[in-house]
Design an enzyme around this catalytic site. Sequence first.
Site, mmCIF file in Angstrom:
data_model
loop_
_atom_site.group_PDB
_atom_site.id
_atom_site.type_symbol
_atom_site.label_atom_id
_atom_site.label_comp_id
_atom_site.label_asym_id
_atom_site.label_seq_id
_atom_site.Cartn_x
_atom_site.Cartn_y
_atom_site.Cartn_z
ATOM 1 N N ASN A 1 0.880 -1.165 0.000
ATOM 2 C CA ASN A 1 0.000 0.000 0.000
ATOM 3 C C ASN A 1 0.916 1.213 0.000
ATOM 4 O O ASN A 1 1.523 1.540 1.008
ATOM 5 C CB ASN A 1 -0.888 -0.011 1.252
ATOM 6 C CG ASN A 1 -1.689 1.279 1.387
ATOM 7 O OD1 ASN A 1 -1.802 2.050 0.433
ATOM 8 N ND2 ASN A 1 -2.234 1.521 2.565
ATOM 9 N N LYS B 1 0.195 4.265 -0.309
ATOM 10 C CA LYS B 1 -0.411 5.466 0.304
ATOM 11 C C LYS B 1 -0.163 6.692 -0.604
ATOM 12 O O LYS B 1 -0.103 6.536 -1.812
ATOM 13 C CB LYS B 1 0.129 5.693 1.713
ATOM 14 C CG LYS B 1 0.068 4.428 2.575
ATOM 15 C CD LYS B 1 0.213 4.734 4.017
ATOM 16 C CE LYS B 1 0.336 3.444 4.797
ATOM 17 N NZ LYS B 1 0.024 3.586 6.186
ATOM 18 N N HIS C 1 -9.557 1.292 4.332
ATOM 19 C CA HIS C 1 -8.316 1.439 5.100
ATOM 20 C C HIS C 1 -8.603 2.362 6.288
ATOM 21 O O HIS C 1 -9.387 3.304 6.177
ATOM 22 C CB HIS C 1 -7.213 2.020 4.205
ATOM 23 C CG HIS C 1 -5.862 1.960 4.842
ATOM 24 N ND1 HIS C 1 -5.457 2.852 5.798
ATOM 25 C CD2 HIS C 1 -4.837 1.080 4.692
ATOM 26 C CE1 HIS C 1 -4.235 2.534 6.195
ATOM 27 N NE2 HIS C 1 -3.834 1.452 5.542
ATOM 28 N N GLU D 1 -7.041 4.749 7.458
ATOM 29 C CA GLU D 1 -6.793 6.168 7.177
ATOM 30 C C GLU D 1 -7.997 6.783 6.464
ATOM 31 O O GLU D 1 -8.344 7.942 6.678
ATOM 32 C CB GLU D 1 -5.502 6.316 6.360
ATOM 33 C CG GLU D 1 -4.281 6.037 7.232
ATOM 34 C CD GLU D 1 -3.073 5.489 6.502
ATOM 35 O OE1 GLU D 1 -3.000 5.575 5.262
ATOM 36 O OE2 GLU D 1 -2.175 4.955 7.193
ATOM 37 N N GLU E 1 -5.865 -5.068 10.118
ATOM 38 C CA GLU E 1 -4.828 -4.077 10.386
ATOM 39 C C GLU E 1 -5.134 -3.346 11.692
ATOM 40 O O GLU E 1 -5.926 -2.387 11.696
ATOM 41 C CB GLU E 1 -4.779 -3.050 9.248
ATOM 42 C CG GLU E 1 -4.421 -3.634 7.908
ATOM 43 C CD GLU E 1 -3.752 -2.602 7.029
ATOM 44 O OE1 GLU E 1 -2.636 -2.871 6.573
ATOM 45 O OE2 GLU E 1 -4.321 -1.512 6.823
ATOM 46 N N GLY F 1 2.106 1.974 10.583
ATOM 47 C CA GLY F 1 3.054 3.077 10.447
ATOM 48 C C GLY F 1 3.748 3.446 11.751
ATOM 49 O O GLY F 1 4.404 4.478 11.841
ATOM 50 N N SER G 1 3.042 -2.588 10.170
ATOM 51 C CA SER G 1 4.495 -2.656 10.388
ATOM 52 C C SER G 1 5.093 -4.010 10.024
ATOM 53 O O SER G 1 6.028 -4.482 10.675
ATOM 54 C CB SER G 1 4.848 -2.256 11.825
ATOM 55 O OG SER G 1 4.406 -0.933 12.077
HETATM 56 C C1 PEP Z 1 -0.876 0.030 5.752
HETATM 57 O O1 PEP Z 1 -0.816 1.174 5.375
HETATM 58 O O2 PEP Z 1 -1.801 -0.672 5.365
HETATM 59 C C2 PEP Z 1 0.173 -0.457 6.652
HETATM 60 C C3 PEP Z 1 0.034 -1.649 7.176
HETATM 61 O O3 PEP Z 1 1.258 0.350 6.885
HETATM 62 P P1 PEP Z 1 2.639 -0.042 7.601
HETATM 63 O O4 PEP Z 1 3.087 -1.343 7.011
HETATM 64 O O5 PEP Z 1 3.556 1.089 7.271
HETATM 65 O O6 PEP Z 1 2.353 -0.170 9.061
#
Ligand code: PEP
Length: 248
Positions: free
Chosen positions: A10, A12, A95, A97, A167, A173, A213
């Site tokens: 992803n 972003k 997501h 976000e 998630e 992040g 992460s």
């Molecule tokens: C994501 O944006 O879906 C995500 C899991 O980000 P990260 O791997 O940076 O935590």
Amino acid sequence: MARKKIIAGNWKMNMTPSEAVKLVAELEPLVKNDAVDVVYCVPAIDIVPVVEAVKGSNVQVGAENMYFEESGAYTGEISAAMLVDAGVKYVIIGHSERRDYFKEDDALLNKKVKKAIASGLTPILCCGESLEQREMGVTMDWIRFQIKSDLVDVTADQVKDIVIAYEPIWAIGTGKTATTEQAEEVCKGIRECIAQMYDQATADAVRIQYGGSVNAGNAAELFAQPNIDGGLVGGASLKADFGKIVCY
Ligand code: PEP
């Protein structure tokens, strides 16, 4: 029936179109693994050049969002038909976000899921709890609520082909990964929820990713869990490390 793992980046709001094409070329030799499905979910403006850049490789392209209406006066939005026509196969829906910053609620996400499926796109439907919810002990209640609301009027046959990404918001992040046990426990819970809503065969078919992460160091252990069918990867999908995650 063994489920094929799916590892999706992803991106972003990162990578200009020219940077995107460069990144695809850099990753190309590193992400060759036919045993898994590899997807780059990229910003809307990068879709056309990235679809072109991945041609002939094992990588498929996803979008990070879409709107549920067919077409019309929705300034700034992108339709499922536009994505399909551009060569997109997957679309991230819900997501955290988008849920948080853009106030996307489950009723809207349900419309997006249905439109994506009807258009031939595979939704990567995200769910996950906040740290506060985890500490209150309501993680699975919250995730069941999200899954049930987002899949209203979606049939068993359709659910078999979607991807669900667990998630935990507190792990996105932040560099804080859920422990393998925490990730597996919730992914198992999601599968049980699908079995209750539909049937065991549907639950056994649906692919459930972990995201939060994921990195080159923790991917193998996470993906070895019986209910974790790959990952949705943010930060680490923008560097060579993504190759190590794909070839875990
Ligand atoms: C994501 O944006 O879906 C995500 C899991 O980000 P990260 O791997 O940076 O935590």
